[in-house]
Design a protein around this motif. Structure first.
Motif, short mmCIF file in Angstrom:
data_model
loop_
_atom_site.label_atom_id
_atom_site.label_comp_id
_atom_site.label_asym_id
_atom_site.label_seq_id
_atom_site.Cartn_x
_atom_site.Cartn_y
_atom_site.Cartn_z
N ASP A 24 47.83 24.56 -2.83
CA ASP A 24 48.90 25.55 -2.72
C ASP A 24 48.77 26.30 -1.41
OD1 ASP A 24 49.92 24.98 -5.26
OD2 ASP A 24 48.66 26.48 -6.22
N TYR A 26 50.69 30.02 0.44
CA TYR A 26 51.40 31.21 0.00
C TYR A 26 52.27 31.79 1.09
CZ TYR A 26 48.09 30.66 -3.71
OH TYR A 26 47.38 30.12 -4.75
N TYR A 27 53.36 32.40 0.66
CA TYR A 27 54.26 33.12 1.56
C TYR A 27 54.02 34.62 1.42
CZ TYR A 27 57.29 29.03 2.34
OH TYR A 27 57.79 27.81 2.71
N ALA A 36 54.39 31.86 6.16
CA ALA A 36 53.44 31.02 5.44
C ALA A 36 52.03 31.37 5.89
CB ALA A 36 53.72 29.55 5.70
N GLU A 100 61.41 24.69 -2.66
CA GLU A 100 60.17 23.92 -2.78
C GLU A 100 59.76 23.55 -1.37
OE1 GLU A 100 58.54 19.61 -4.31
OE2 GLU A 100 60.24 20.50 -5.36
N SER A 101 58.57 23.98 -0.96
CA SER A 101 58.07 23.73 0.38
C SER A 101 56.87 22.81 0.32
CB SER A 101 57.60 25.03 1.04
OG SER A 101 58.59 26.02 0.98
N ASN A 120 54.41 24.91 -2.14
CA ASN A 120 54.76 26.24 -2.60
C ASN A 120 56.12 26.19 -3.28
OD1 ASN A 120 56.30 28.93 -2.15
ND2 ASN A 120 54.16 29.48 -1.90
N TYR A 121 56.27 27.00 -4.33
CA TYR A 121 57.54 27.16 -5.03
C TYR A 121 57.86 28.63 -5.02
CZ TYR A 121 56.16 22.56 -6.60
OH TYR A 121 55.75 21.26 -6.62
N SER A 122 59.09 28.98 -4.60
CA SER A 122 59.48 30.38 -4.49
C SER A 122 60.97 30.56 -4.69
CB SER A 122 59.11 30.92 -3.09
OG SER A 122 57.73 30.94 -2.89
N ASN A 132 55.65 32.46 -4.36
CA ASN A 132 54.38 31.92 -4.83
C ASN A 132 54.29 31.81 -6.35
OD1 ASN A 132 53.68 32.19 -2.04
ND2 ASN A 132 53.15 34.32 -2.45
#
Length: 143
Positions: A24, A26-27, A36, A100-101, A120-122, A132
């Protein structure tokens, strides 16, 4: 026939066996930007060889404008060991709530390179951005 087999094996001989490690990332929100944060694997590497950003909307369609923006921004930041972020992009570049990144990168660890995919999913555009979160949470909360 033997040449064909050698040719097919050549990439493995030259690069060795590469693990694809999925981690993972994080943003963080920095003013009007979404940034990021560099994972520890990037911070502890001595060099990188390739970065391939990939972004998807909730419907599975690729976000076309982000990879080129991120690629340019990332090249500068990855070379700068003092930079906390891989990239920072203005929120206005995101056109949907769900994001989705995926960032694929080859990092040098000692004498060899290892392949990493950071995900990452946000929810990035909602009034209360939910950064995150898990993939399941993203689908539920980003509507």
């Amino acid at each position: 026939m033997i040449y064909k087999k050698i040719f097919l094996c050549l990439p493995f001989i030259l690069t060795g066996c590469q693990d694809n490690t999925v981690k993972d990332f994080y943003y963080e929100i920095e003013g009007n930007d979404i940034c990021a944060v560099k994972p520890k694997e990037i911070l502890s590497s001595t060099d990188f060889m390739r970065i391939d950003p990939y972004f998807l909307y909730a419907n599975g369609n690729e976000i076309k404008n982000l990879p080129s923006l991120i690629y340019k921004n990332s090249l500068m930041n990855l070379k700068n060991n003092n930079s906390k972020y891989i990239f920072c992009i203005d929120k206005s570049n995101f056109k949907t709530d769900y994001l989705e990144s995926q960032l694929s990168i080859d990092l040098r660890r000692g004498k060899t390179f290892r392949h990493y995919t950071f995900v990452n999913y946000s929810c990035v555009l909602s009034d209360n951005s939910k950064l995150n979160i898990s993939k399941d949470e993203a689908f539920k909360k980003c509507k």
